[in-house]
Enzyme design. Structure first.
Site, mmCIF file in Angstrom:
data_model
loop_
_atom_site.group_PDB
_atom_site.id
_atom_site.type_symbol
_atom_site.label_atom_id
_atom_site.label_comp_id
_atom_site.label_asym_id
_atom_site.label_seq_id
_atom_site.Cartn_x
_atom_site.Cartn_y
_atom_site.Cartn_z
ATOM 1 N N GLU B 34 0.901 -1.092 -0.148
ATOM 2 C CA GLU B 34 -0.053 0.190 -0.130
ATOM 3 C C GLU B 34 0.833 1.018 -0.130
ATOM 4 O O GLU B 34 1.666 1.599 0.876
ATOM 5 C CB GLU B 34 -0.712 0.160 1.248
ATOM 6 C CG GLU B 34 -2.235 -0.605 1.467
ATOM 7 C CD GLU B 34 -2.576 -0.200 2.811
ATOM 8 O OE1 GLU B 34 -2.462 0.758 3.192
ATOM 9 O OE2 GLU B 34 -2.904 -1.235 3.494
ATOM 10 N N ASP B 45 -5.540 8.390 10.630
ATOM 11 C CA ASP B 45 -4.232 7.963 11.028
ATOM 12 C C ASP B 45 -4.103 8.280 12.348
ATOM 13 O O ASP B 45 -3.954 9.394 12.940
ATOM 14 C CB ASP B 45 -3.319 8.257 9.896
ATOM 15 C CG ASP B 45 -3.458 7.554 8.903
ATOM 16 O OD1 ASP B 45 -3.372 6.344 8.910
ATOM 17 O OD2 ASP B 45 -3.403 8.150 7.555
#
Lengths: 393, 246
Positions: B34, B45
């Site tokens: 990724e 995140d």
């Protein structure tokens, strides 16, 4: 005009639910609970009672005669600065805190820029016996220190946010990051008409009490509807509140005023509806100030509450269909308006609200002889550190 | 089903050469990569990845530069290895033309992982704006309702990204009975691998993931290894991890 949002949370092409999958069931729960909440007579009676006896509603409309004579414009002020805690933010916080209790949540979180929404949420948490944490950019913690102290006094944990530009947008990021992990017991009280559906709708509905009161009040005091309704726009909640019912009244021009800051150069202002373009951030598709790459741009305003690079999706929609127009007011014009209201009317306004008046003052020829209703969304006590710096008191 | 394990790196972070080298080394063990495209406001995140994104943006990293690096990675790894882009909706929205271009197709990027596009909104990118065969990877979570799991699993082709825990990247993995039941439902409803991500940071958590899923995704810990111990530390960590997994 079509009723917005549609069932999927879109205002024309704007809006939506662009948040992590983890939050989708929570958004659905809020949407369903909200539907029940607004149809629950007992819950509504409780909210109305709190708005009346705790928040101090209805707030009056005041005809600012001295200023009107000076400008040759009839200036009427909707006095949201008189709401308990000092701004319109409590209208939404009370509604959402009751909704959170209704859903069985025990913890409240919020983001805040100028600190007014943080104080409103902290107030509701104290009133309702709920745990509360407010996220606030470090820059705002420093420049709005009176509100930080108020939140602490009310028993709320204030968490400074050190990432990014350390302002409102970063506080929203931090609140969302917290909410993804705590959604089972926590309700996130978003303070403006931003975020993912159903937040822009819920916040607008709770703030629409402003125009529900204002429409008949204005008729009574002035004998007819205003020519223009003017409100400042950061995320857009006070404007959404005063526009809501006036959208149903023909012939009233709706004017949102964005922070023009120091200049119209990138990074010097927060005027997304004037200088931005559509994009996706914080849960919805709306006008934002962004780089070619798609990152949020640094923004500036003398007012911490307007210092935000995005705007509620309904304002993007109203702009595109021409139902409202969006102008700007510079830092300087806002400070001039702030001083004028202090000196001529004995009212110390919030710097956010000063932008609405500042726009009218700077263009007084355009509004000459008109009846102008300005949403005075908050009072200015919390702005003293900035005022000291800017005006050298 | 054979294992389908993936790893996350922030594109061109900590610098272009280290990224390309780490990507090529990692793909000796992992099945897919990724590649993160930095975004200024990464709401899904945790600190490690958010800080890496901010540093990357500060040093001028952008999509065009990262695609150049992916080209270099492609030249060094087996064509069977898959590459996905991981970023936020606004970056995709701003680069639709690039993602539809012939140049981009040559990179053989298999799909997009976009944490702020839940399945209810993926029409925004798959309807009229279809990104020419680029799949938007489906996320499932411990909160997803069973009906949604069945529907989403039925239309996924590359893999299903199952988030192990309620939270952002960099937390710890918690698999309760309800979550495991949802993973089983996803597996029985789909023909593609169900891969577990979020909170997998060592061989123990990877083993636990593999007991229940078809693979695991590792991200935060690898960013930390690159930050603290550089490429050598990264290589040592991944070599030992796969040594222990057997």
């Amino acid at each position: 005009m079509e009723r917005v949002p549609d069932k999927n949370g879109y205002y024309g092409k704007f809006g939506g639910k662009f948040l992590p999958e983890t939050l989708v069931p929570a958004l659905k729960q809020i949407e369903e609970s909200y539907e029940k909440f607004i149809n629950d007579t007992e819950a509504q009676a409780k909210l109305n009672d709190l708005l009346k006896r705790y928040a101090g509603r209805p707030t009056p409309i005041y005809f600012a005669e001295n200023l009107s004579n000076l400008l040759d414009v009839e200036i009427y002020l909707k006095r949201e600065d008189l709401v308990h805690t000092g701004a319109h933010k409590l209208n939404n916080a009370l509604g959402q805190a009751l909704l959170a209790k209704y859903m069985g949540k025990t913890r409240l979180i919020a983001e805040t820029g100028a600190g007014q929404h943080g104080v409103a949420t902290a107030t509701c948490a104290a009133l309702m016996g709920m745990e509360c944490e407010v996220f606030m950019g470090k820059v705002d913690v420093d420049r709005q220190s009176p509100n930080v102290k108020r939140m602490k006094l009310l028993g709320t944990k204030v968490t400074p946010v050190y990432s990014g530009s350390k302002t409102l947008k970063d506080a929203i990021n931090a609140a969302m990051q917290d909410w993804v992990a705590t959604v089972q017991n926590t309700h996130y009280i978003l303070g403006s008409v931003v975020g993912a559906h159903p937040f822009p709708m819920i916040v607008r509905d709770f703030q629409s009490v402003i125009s529900k009161e204002a429409v008949p009040q204005f008729l009574e005091i002035a004998g007819r509807h205003p020519d223009c309704v003017v409100a400042s726009v950061g995320g857009g909640s006070n404007a959404a509140g005063i526009f809501a019912k006036y959208l149903e009244v023909e012939g009233v021009k709706l004017i949102g005023v964005e922070a023009g800051g120091r200049s119209n150069k990138d990074g010097d202002h927060s005027a997304k509806l004037n200088y931005g373009r559509p994009g996706i951030v914080h849960g919805n598709f709306t006008y934002i100030l962004q780089t070619d790459e798609g990152n949020l741009m640094p923004v500036h305003s003398v007012s911490a509450g307007l210092d935000y690079p995005a705007v509620g999706p309904e304002h993007s929609y109203l702009k595109d269909i021409g139902a409202a127009v969006y102008e700007t007011c510079s830092d300087r014009e806002a400070l001039d308006a702030f001083q004028a209201l202090c000196r001529h009317e004995g009212i110390i306004p919030a710097l956010e609200s000063s932008h609405a008046l500042g726009h009218v003052m700077a263009h007084k020829e355009k509004y000459k002889g008109q009846k102008v209703l300005i949403n005075l969304s908050g009072r200015g006590d919390k702005d003293m550190p900035i005022i000291e710096e800017e005006l050298g008191l | 089903m054979t294992q389908y394990n993936g790893f996350y790196l922030m594109g061109n972070y900590p610098d272009r050469d280290t990224f390309i080298e780490a990507a090529a080394q990692g793909l000796q063990h992992f099945d897919f990569l990724e590649v993160g495209i930095p975004f200024s406001d990464p709401i899904a995140d945790g600190t490690a990845i958010a800080e890496a994104a901010q540093k990357a943006l500060d040093s001028g990293v952008n999509l065009a530069g990262i695609l150049e690096s992916i080209k270099a990675v492609r030249e060094r790894v087996s064509p069977e290895k898959d590459i996905y882009l991981m970023t936020y909706a606004n970056i995709i929205f701003n680069h639709e033309e690039t993602l539809k271009s012939e140049e981009f197709k040559k990179l053989n990027v298999k799909g997009l992982i976009v944490p702020d596009v839940p399945s209810s909104e993926d029409f925004f990118f798959t309807g009229e704006n279809a990104l020419d065969g680029l799949e938007i990877i489906t996320f499932l979570t411990p909160e997803t309702e069973d009906e949604t799991i069945k529907k989403a699993s039925g239309r996924s082709n590359s893999f299903i990204y199952f988030i192990s825990t309620r939270g952002i990247t960099g937390g710890s993995m918690k698999l309760d009975n309800d979550t495991m039941a949802k993973i089983d439902l996803a597996k029985s409803s789909s023909t593609c691998p169900v891969v577990l991500g979020f909170g997998i940071r060592d061989s123990d958590s990877a083993k636990t993931a593999l007991e229940h899923c078809d693979g695991f995704i590792m991200g935060t810990v690898l960013i930390q290894k690159l930050n603290d111990k550089g490429l050598d530390g990264f290589k040592k960590f991944t070599d030992e991890l796969f040594g222990e997994l057997g």
